[in-house]
Design a protein around this motif. Structure first.
Motif, mmCIF file in Angstrom:
data_model
loop_
_atom_site.group_PDB
_atom_site.id
_atom_site.type_symbol
_atom_site.label_atom_id
_atom_site.label_comp_id
_atom_site.label_asym_id
_atom_site.label_seq_id
_atom_site.Cartn_x
_atom_site.Cartn_y
_atom_site.Cartn_z
ATOM 1 N N ASP A 93 0.808 -1.223 0.000
ATOM 2 C CA ASP A 93 0.000 0.000 0.000
ATOM 3 C C ASP A 93 0.838 1.270 0.000
ATOM 4 N N ASP A 94 2.164 1.135 0.206
ATOM 5 C CA ASP A 94 3.050 2.300 0.150
ATOM 6 C C ASP A 94 4.428 1.839 -0.315
ATOM 7 N N ALA A 116 1.464 2.616 -5.003
ATOM 8 C CA ALA A 116 0.994 1.363 -4.404
ATOM 9 C C ALA A 116 0.826 0.311 -5.499
ATOM 10 N N PHE A 118 -0.516 -3.917 -6.115
ATOM 11 C CA PHE A 118 -1.192 -5.091 -5.566
ATOM 12 C C PHE A 118 -1.140 -6.196 -6.618
ATOM 13 N N ALA A 141 -4.134 1.258 1.385
ATOM 14 C CA ALA A 141 -4.501 -0.148 1.218
ATOM 15 C C ALA A 141 -5.786 -0.297 0.412
#
Length: 237
Positions: A93-94, A116, A118, A141
């Protein structure tokens, strides 16, 4: 929106994609549909992976997302590679706090304005095909709902790809790789291996090293080799 309606939306994001699985138009359409279906995502990329050092880009929703997949390929590190090798989602998320994991990739991603990432494995049972990598320009997030839906999309994409492979009467995704963006890398690797009498693994390592030193992607170097813009002898140790 009811859960059942939401499931239909996710299924249409994959099944309603333009083109046919294994074609660039299909991969690009799926990625764009994923961005539209998921909250808080700016770009998506769909990449097949055979090993940590062998991949093929099926499509991306934006050119900068495709370039970040190129960086993972060239550098040999990144969240997509980690998600594939571990078999679990990698949720960053960072990126600023994750530079110890993939320092070179983190620099490249931040330079592209990404904050970010994912990565979700394309996996059904013991069969692992690659990853769905999602990018965002702001840190933070994924919501629990968005994370669950992203995982569901990855499963649906894997199902569609495996169904296509089954219809082609093969469990090997080479039928997709032959149309992937990195087909030129396979050709250049073979050329280099044959010319210098080395293994394919060593040939790919030399392509990657040449790309890294010059700040290019492996795909760019491969195309230069094929077009004879680079003398293969320049790629010797």
């Amino acid at each position: 929106m009811a859960d059942e309606d939401r499931r239909h939306v996710l299924w249409r994001a994959v099944s309603g994609a333009a083109g046919s699985p294994g074609q660039g138009t299909w991969g690009r359409s799926v990625c764009r549909n994923c961005v539209a279906a998921l909250t808080g995502i700016d770009a998506a990329a769909l990449t097949l992976r055979a090993t940590a050092s062998a991949q093929d880009l099926l499509g991306a929703s934006a050119d900068w997302a495709a370039l970040l997949e190129d960086h993972q390929y060239t550098l040999g590190e990144g969240p997509g590679i980690s998600a594939f090798t571990q078999g679990d989602p990698v949720l960053i998320d960072d990126l600023a706090a994750a530079d110890h994991q993939w320092p070179a990739f983190t620099d490249a991603a931040q330079s592209a304005g990404v904050a970010a990432v994912f990565a979700f494995p394309l996996q059904l049972g013991a069969i692992a095909l690659g990853t769905l990598d999602l990018y965002r320009r702001t840190p933070g997030a994924l919501s629990p709902i968005a994370a669950a839906e992203a995982a569901a999309l990855a499963d649906l994409i894997a199902l569609v790809l495996l169904t296509k492979a089954d219809r082609a009467q093969t469990t090997d995704p080479d039928w997709i790789r032959r149309t992937g963006s990195y087909h030129d890398v396979h050709i250049a690797t073979g050329m280099l291996a044959a010319r210098q009498h080395i293994s394919l693994a060593d040939a790919f390592t030399r392509l990657r090293a040449h790309a890294f030193v010059r700040g290019h992607t492996v795909l760019d170097v491969a195309r230069d080799v094929i077009a004879r813009r680079i003398d293969i002898n320049e790629l010797s140790e």
